[in-house]
Design an enzyme around this catalytic site. Structure first.
Site, PDB file in Angstrom:
ATOM      1  N   LYS A 132       0.618  -1.091  -0.062  1.00 32.81           N
ATOM      2  CA  LYS A 132      -0.163  -0.438  -0.200  1.00 32.81           C
ATOM      3  C   LYS A 132       0.873   1.561   0.104  1.00 32.81           C
ATOM      4  O   LYS A 132       0.418   2.319  -0.786  1.00 32.81           O
ATOM      5  CB  LYS A 132      -1.388  -0.042   1.239  1.00 32.81           C
ATOM      6  CG  LYS A 132      -1.702  -1.046   1.123  1.00 32.81           C
ATOM      7  CD  LYS A 132      -3.167  -1.326   2.260  1.00 32.81           C
ATOM      8  CE  LYS A 132      -4.156  -2.278   1.372  1.00 32.81           C
ATOM      9  NZ  LYS A 132      -3.824  -3.587   2.009  1.00 32.81           N
TER      10      LYS A 132
HETATM   11  C1  LIG Z   1      -4.940  -4.813   1.133  1.00 37.40           C
HETATM   12  C2  LIG Z   1      -3.845  -5.537   1.569  1.00 37.40           C
HETATM   13  C3  LIG Z   1      -4.404  -6.900   0.180  1.00 37.40           C
HETATM   14  C4  LIG Z   1      -5.498  -6.614  -0.738  1.00 37.40           C
HETATM   15  O1  LIG Z   1      -5.419  -5.689  -1.297  1.00 37.40           O
HETATM   16  P1  LIG Z   1      -6.617  -5.179  -2.278  1.00 37.40           P
HETATM   17  O2  LIG Z   1      -6.566  -3.939  -3.130  1.00 37.40           O
HETATM   18  O3  LIG Z   1      -8.147  -4.705  -0.983  1.00 37.40           O
HETATM   19  O4  LIG Z   1      -7.048  -6.495  -2.915  1.00 37.40           O
HETATM   20  C5  LIG Z   1      -3.786  -7.907   0.580  1.00 37.40           C
HETATM   21  N1  LIG Z   1      -2.552  -7.926   0.662  1.00 37.40           N
HETATM   22  C6  LIG Z   1      -2.049  -7.301   1.877  1.00 37.40           C
HETATM   23  C7  LIG Z   1      -0.960  -6.945   2.729  1.00 37.40           C
HETATM   24  C8  LIG Z   1      -2.687  -5.451   2.287  1.00 37.40           C
HETATM   25  O5  LIG Z   1      -2.013  -4.759   2.722  1.00 37.40           O
END
Ligand SMILES: *Cc1c(COP(=O)(O)O)cnc(C)c1O
Length: 459
Positions: free
Chosen positions: A111
């Site tokens: 993210k």
């Molecule tokens: C947010 C997250 C996901 C999921 O991603 P999306 O975009 O919500 O599908 C998967 N793995 C980790 C470690 C995350 O932080």
């Protein structure tokens, strides 16, 4: 580029509106009115670009006159200078597949890739606008930390982060709650992630409140996040030498944001074969994609908490495509989902989905076994989310150049790693200090009025 809402495609918006609002006023999600599709020649001209230069190419087509090419270039360089890898991400070979490490940013999850950029977009926007805004965001654990790191200390902006109390790992929580910046506020909600997300949605829907506090959102539905994430699909595609074998990506999925970014890359012309939607036991998307049953169930707590989601918000963007761009039909489907908690996808639409997407689901035990197997055979430690992505390729049994998105650093989930392979997954040295820092957060019930009151008292 102009944007429309999935629930009303008559009215157009600029990138600035899309970025600041996050969600359209009609409840729909923003998408481009039409997409720029690259030719094969254009795609191959991107081949030798460094990550930042590739990001500039791709992102610039989406932002219109939001900022000049030169400003965008500076902002991308600044955003990615905080990563521990020169080219932001890192591709390694693990057995018969490749693992794309996306967790070399400041808060150890993918993210950061989008959020660092967003933080600097906000700063740029607010410098020119002379107003103060309040970001309110729900997190299942990783978005919050990434958003806080991106926004902390910036002028004219506060950030309020709602996480589900006792349902994020302690490292995830400490990454959010140990900062000292005065524009950061953490709230632990007595509830699950969907409750947090619903609280944010209803605060947005209350126009009196959201206008009064100049509320803004950075949830995974934010289009700016999606475009930033599509870059690493391009980048890793070019790192695979053999282009004669189809390239597939497996994506640990919760809100359908990251995997949608891969779909966007494909729509822009990147010749991806299949995208695998890899879920944990919260498998609504697996049921939808394999059997046409999008049916909301109760959220189960798992060792991959960032995917403990039953309402996959970004799925609406795919539904719009399945409806061939019919906005009122999309609004109707979304309303049905809201009212009845389910949506039956007919066979024709399902076939369409399956030309791009496959899916899988993993139990807790299978996740632990995958972490163990990968460690024993290849000496690589996967976090539980990445392990779900890794194992998905065995479940769908697809051959090709298979790339797994590794979405978090294993040290964010020390209990699961300890359990799987009896190893202490250590934080990178520069982050060790958070383990002993004082934490600061307020526990509040799942009650929108209390949350609103708390926010208003602090701005
Ligand atoms: C947010 C997250 C996901 C999921 O991603 P999306 O975009 O919500 O599908 C998967 N793995 C980790 C470690 C995350 O932080």
């Amino acid at each position: 580029m102009k944007y429309i809402s999935t629930r009303n495609n008559k009215k157009t918006f600029e990138f600035k509106d899309v970025f600041i609002k996050g969600l359209a006023d009609d409840g729909g999600l923003f998408i481009p009115e039409s997409l720029r599709k690259y030719s094969e020649t254009e795609i191959s001209s991107f081949k030798n670009l460094e990550y930042n230069d590739l990001a500039k190419k791709i992102i610039s087509t989406f932002i219109g006159d939001f900022m000049s090419e030169n400003d965008l270039s500076n902002i991308i360089n600044k955003s990615y200078s905080v990563f521990r890898k020169k080219n932001v991400v890192n591709l390694i070979k693990v057995g018969d597949r490749s693992v794309l490490e996306l967790f070399h940013g400041p808060t150890l999850a993918f993210k950061d890739v989008a959020m660092q950029l967003l933080g600097n977009f906000y700063e740029y926007y607010l410098n020119n606008e002379n107003q103060k805004i309040n970001i309110v965001v729900a997190t299942s654990g990783d978005t919050g930390a990434a958003a806080i790191d991106a926004i902390k200390g910036k002028k004219n902006v506060n950030i309020f982060v709602l996480h589900p109390h006792n349902r994020v790992s302690s490292v995830q929580r400490k990454l959010m709650t140990t900062g000292k910046d005065e524009n950061v506020f953490n709230i632990a909600i007595n509830g699950n992630f969907d409750d947090c997300q619903n609280l944010v949605k209803s605060m947005f829907a209350d126009k009196n409140f959201s206008n009064e506090i100049k509320m803004s959102g950075v949830n995974s539905i934010n289009w700016a996040r999606i475009i930033a994430q599509s870059v690493y699909y391009f980048y890793s595609y070019f790192l695979i030498e053999d282009k004669d074998t189809p390239i597939n990506f497996s994506v640990p999925t919760g809100n359908f944001g990251d995997v949608y970014a891969g779909y966007l890359a494909k729509k822009m012309g990147l010749p991806i074969n299949k995208l695998i939607v890899a879920t944990n036991q919260n498998d609504i998307l697996h049921r939808a994609i394999s059997r046409g049953r999008y049916e909301v169930e109760k959220v189960a707590e798992t060792i991959s908490p960032s995917m403990d989601i039953q309402i996959a918000s970004n799925f609406e963007r795919l539904i719009y495509d399945l409806n061939n761009g019919d906005d009122s039909l999309t609004a109707k489907v979304m309303n049905d989902i809201k009212e009845k908690g389910k949506y039956k996808i007919d066979q024709e639409k399902l076939d369409k989905i399956n030309t791009n997407f496959l899916s899988s689901k993993m139990s807790e035990d299978e996740i632990l076994k995958t972490i163990e197997l990968v460690y024993k055979k290849f000496n690589v430690v996967l976090d539980p989310h990445s392990a779900i992505g890794y194992g998905a390729f065995d479940k769908v049994n697809i051959s090709g150049n298979n790339i797994v998105l590794a979405t978090a650093h294993p040290c964010k989930f020390p209990d699961a790693i300890k359990n799987a392979i009896d190893l202490n997954a250590e934080l990178p040295k520069e982050l060790m200090y958070i383990l002993d820092e004082k934490e600061n957060y307020k526990i509040i019930d799942n009650n929108v009025d209390e949350v609103k009151k708390h926010i208003k008292e602090r701005i």
